[in-house]
Design an enzyme around this catalytic site. Sequence first.
Site, PDB file in Angstrom:
ATOM      1  N   ARG A  25      -0.505 -11.625  -0.561  1.00  0.00           N
ATOM      2  CA  ARG A  25      -0.973 -10.763  -0.204  1.00  0.00           C
ATOM      3  C   ARG A  25      -1.969 -11.894  -1.197  1.00  0.00           C
ATOM      4  O   ARG A  25      -2.598 -13.125  -0.453  1.00  0.00           O
ATOM      5  CB  ARG A  25      -1.163 -10.249  -2.135  1.00  0.00           C
ATOM      6  CG  ARG A  25      -1.536  -9.842  -2.263  1.00  0.00           C
ATOM      7  CD  ARG A  25      -1.704  -8.251  -2.646  1.00  0.00           C
ATOM      8  NE  ARG A  25      -2.410  -7.243  -3.000  1.00  0.00           N
ATOM      9  CZ  ARG A  25      -2.520  -5.783  -2.432  1.00  0.00           C
ATOM     10  NH1 ARG A  25      -2.369  -5.891  -1.284  1.00  0.00           N
ATOM     11  NH2 ARG A  25      -2.768  -5.579  -4.006  1.00  0.00           N
ATOM     12  N   THR A  48      -2.284   1.472   6.046  1.00  0.00           N
ATOM     13  CA  THR A  48      -1.971  -0.243   5.681  1.00  0.00           C
ATOM     14  C   THR A  48      -1.116   0.407   6.894  1.00  0.00           C
ATOM     15  O   THR A  48      -0.913   1.514   7.279  1.00  0.00           O
ATOM     16  CB  THR A  48      -1.504   0.218   4.359  1.00  0.00           C
ATOM     17  OG1 THR A  48      -2.009  -0.171   3.104  1.00  0.00           O
ATOM     18  CG2 THR A  48       0.103  -1.012   4.037  1.00  0.00           C
ATOM     19  N   THR A  66      -1.600  -5.381   4.930  1.00  0.00           N
ATOM     20  CA  THR A  66      -2.731  -4.391   5.154  1.00  0.00           C
ATOM     21  C   THR A  66      -3.865  -5.191   4.772  1.00  0.00           C
ATOM     22  O   THR A  66      -3.961  -5.650   4.484  1.00  0.00           O
ATOM     23  CB  THR A  66      -3.237  -3.372   3.751  1.00  0.00           C
ATOM     24  OG1 THR A  66      -3.542  -1.924   3.956  1.00  0.00           O
ATOM     25  CG2 THR A  66      -2.994  -4.407   2.526  1.00  0.00           C
ATOM     26  N   ASN A 109      -6.175  -2.978   2.921  1.00  0.00           N
ATOM     27  CA  ASN A 109      -6.507  -1.716   1.898  1.00  0.00           C
ATOM     28  C   ASN A 109      -7.451  -0.898   2.661  1.00  0.00           C
ATOM     29  O   ASN A 109      -6.470   0.490   3.266  1.00  0.00           O
ATOM     30  CB  ASN A 109      -7.585  -2.161   1.091  1.00  0.00           C
ATOM     31  CG  ASN A 109      -7.210  -1.198   0.129  1.00  0.00           C
ATOM     32  OD1 ASN A 109      -5.843  -0.493  -0.152  1.00  0.00           O
ATOM     33  ND2 ASN A 109      -8.294  -1.679  -1.553  1.00  0.00           N
ATOM     34  N   ASP A 129      -7.664  -2.892  -5.381  1.00  0.00           N
ATOM     35  CA  ASP A 129      -6.551  -3.132  -6.284  1.00  0.00           C
ATOM     36  C   ASP A 129      -6.554  -3.767  -7.262  1.00  0.00           C
ATOM     37  O   ASP A 129      -5.638  -3.189  -8.346  1.00  0.00           O
ATOM     38  CB  ASP A 129      -5.161  -3.562  -4.902  1.00  0.00           C
ATOM     39  CG  ASP A 129      -5.131  -2.054  -4.078  1.00  0.00           C
ATOM     40  OD1 ASP A 129      -5.509  -1.349  -3.800  1.00  0.00           O
ATOM     41  OD2 ASP A 129      -4.241  -3.140  -3.029  1.00  0.00           O
ATOM     42  N   SER A 172      -0.209  -4.844  -6.010  1.00  0.00           N
ATOM     43  CA  SER A 172      -0.116  -3.819  -4.958  1.00  0.00           C
ATOM     44  C   SER A 172       0.778  -2.943  -5.217  1.00  0.00           C
ATOM     45  O   SER A 172       1.691  -3.036  -6.546  1.00  0.00           O
ATOM     46  CB  SER A 172       0.860  -4.419  -3.942  1.00  0.00           C
ATOM     47  OG  SER A 172       0.608  -3.574  -2.657  1.00  0.00           O
ATOM     48  N   SER A 173       0.814  -1.210  -4.210  1.00  0.00           N
ATOM     49  CA  SER A 173       2.083  -0.538  -4.570  1.00  0.00           C
ATOM     50  C   SER A 173       3.031  -1.097  -3.347  1.00  0.00           C
ATOM     51  O   SER A 173       3.959  -0.270  -2.736  1.00  0.00           O
ATOM     52  CB  SER A 173       1.780   0.820  -5.044  1.00  0.00           C
ATOM     53  OG  SER A 173       0.837   0.865  -5.058  1.00  0.00           O
ATOM     54  N   GLY A 214       0.291   3.810   2.413  1.00  0.00           N
ATOM     55  CA  GLY A 214       0.030   5.178   1.820  1.00  0.00           C
ATOM     56  C   GLY A 214      -0.385   4.356   0.451  1.00  0.00           C
ATOM     57  O   GLY A 214      -0.722   5.395  -0.490  1.00  0.00           O
ATOM     58  N   GLY A 215      -0.774   3.883  -0.348  1.00  0.00           N
ATOM     59  CA  GLY A 215      -1.340   3.274  -1.356  1.00  0.00           C
ATOM     60  C   GLY A 215      -0.719   3.449  -2.708  1.00  0.00           C
ATOM     61  O   GLY A 215       0.585   3.577  -2.359  1.00  0.00           O
TER      62      GLY A 215
HETATM   63  O1  DON Z   1      -1.849  -3.485  -1.640  1.00  0.00           O
HETATM   64  C1  DON Z   1      -2.016  -1.914  -2.225  1.00  0.00           C
HETATM   65  O2  DON Z   1      -0.888  -1.484  -2.495  1.00  0.00           O
HETATM   66  C2  DON Z   1      -3.276  -0.933  -1.487  1.00  0.00           C
HETATM   67  N1  DON Z   1      -3.719  -1.883  -0.411  1.00  0.00           N
HETATM   68  C3  DON Z   1      -2.483   0.029  -0.022  1.00  0.00           C
HETATM   69  C4  DON Z   1      -2.645   0.010   0.925  1.00  0.00           C
HETATM   70  C5  DON Z   1      -2.740   1.204   1.121  1.00  0.00           C
HETATM   71  O3  DON Z   1      -1.848   1.873   1.759  1.00  0.00           O
HETATM   72  C6  DON Z   1      -3.608   2.327   2.200  1.00  0.00           C
HETATM   73  N2  DON Z   1      -2.961   2.866   2.963  1.00  0.00           N
HETATM   74  N3  DON Z   1      -2.418   4.142   3.597  1.00  0.00           N
END
Ligand code: DON
Length: 574
Positions: free
Chosen positions: A108, A383, A401, A403, A425, A454-455, A475-476
């Site tokens: 990360r 991502t 990612t 982001n 984040d 992060s997720s 997918g955040g």
């Molecule tokens: O680390 C995270 O949770 C976010 N930066 C992820 C971003 C993400 O999945 C965007 N995509 N669809």
Amino acid sequence: MFMFRDSAKALFLSLSVSLLLFAACSAPEPEALPRSPAFGANGMVVTANPEATAVGLQILQEGGNAFDAAIAVKYMLSVTYPIAGNIGGGGFMVYRTAEGEAGALDFRETAPAAATRDMYLDEEGNLIDGLSRIGHLSAGVPGTVAGMEEVWQRFGSLPFAQLIEPAIQVAEQGHRVTAFNAEQSNRFQEEFAEVNTQLPLFVKEGGWQEGDLLVQPDLAETLRRIRDEGAAGFYTGTTADLIVAEMQAGGGIITHEDLAAYRAVWRPAVSVAYKNYRIHSMPPSSSGGIAIAQLMLGSADFDFAALGHLTPESIHLMTELMRRVYADRATHLGDSDFYDVPFEMLLDPQYIRARNADISMEAATPSSAIKEGEVERIESFETTHFSIVDGAGNAVSLTTTVNSFFGSKVMVAGAGFFLNNEMDDFAAAPGVPNQFGLVGGEANAIEPGKRMLSSMSPTIVERNGALYLVLGTPGGSTIITNVYQVLMNVLEHGLGLQQAVDAPKMHAQWLPDVITLEEGALDEAGMEALRALGHELRVIPQIGRVQAIQLLDDGRLKGVADHTRTGDSVARGF
Ligand code: DON
């Protein structure tokens, strides 16, 4: 010297014939084969991009293991999937070796040393719109290159040059842009032009079309420096000079010292038992593993199979579990190197049972309004996840990612890659939602050198002690709930993996107090039943894009790419 770990590797100096063949074919015709599912007895690669899947398969066929293939895939994504697969970002890997040892690698991004807790707030303490999301200040110190070096040093079996060279060739000779990549690049033409100190080659007069040739000479040079010097070719020397010059030109704060200090970190995976399964996922600095573990442990106390797949009842119950888990996430989760994450408590089945004890099937529990904030529509972020299993049974689950789509939109002039906007984040201030509507407090406050929460949830499942599933998704904030639903679809609802991945998903995250449904998840009567329980609903076109592998009872591997949602995902085995 970095390049060769032992004398056997030192013998390998010239690139293989197949590698050159790959390079010659680096602008492939559209895929003739179906994208998914794929079957194979000797190896399987599922990624979000055709060239990346092809190079992963090639490395496996050349005798590389799943870790070698992962490195090759990762570098290829940085060339052919700049939306998300860039070396200017970071990510997480969960692995399980053929011998059954599971673990995790955290690469990360970190906050630069000059970062401060309030750096995105104005004098009144209000968030300065966009500052953590676009432009130079939104970038964390990239982790990908250090991460890949760690993977190679610990698990690699082929020479590093063999793994990165295909990406170099494709960057130099060009590749045909897919319709998806063209469309996404076109969406951000104005931002690219606005935030960059030198116009990046992604800005194209008249826009990008499917089939256009994208040639990236600067990126090829950067990758060559990494090939020749390892991570030092990125974190020091010319590449570091270019990053720091970019920062100075654009008002960013990443320094030579930040780059030189970056380290990827091996961590124990979060591993929990669920019936006859064992689930390994990502520990902090991702919230994914703990959250998925809490969801699965909570689910074990209910009969989801009896409630049915995608019924109002099962969606209500999942929502109730999710809002409690995301409330924990907001308070208790952050980078465990900086914040004392209460692992034991959060993963204690008694704690989870007590927390879920007030769930009623008759009515929604309203989420606390205390930290509620305005949430932007979830859009334009990306991502990428890939899953790989080799013939010996080594498994790699890797999510990475920058982001948002193309991260900060800042391309390092002369180095050819986009920098992430991962600083968003962090919790910019207590209770202030980020672009995913996620809130946080002390645990996820900005501190120099700290990793933003992060997720991302690269996950591996064992069944009766043997490898069973490898999966993950972009997918955040919906990453966690999407992986959880695929697990429930397979383990509880008995769906085949392709069906489990393609099935519409739902999402809830405590705040905002709303259930997000993917189109087609429920009919009007089903939605009315949820509203009658007190839920607010919203419907969005799509959630996530899972790439997964399953070990079948007959010993074959089944690779599943999501092919119902937009994108270029493709599974290939042999
Ligand atoms: O680390 C995270 O949770 C976010 N930066 C992820 C971003 C993400 O999945 C965007 N995509 N669809």
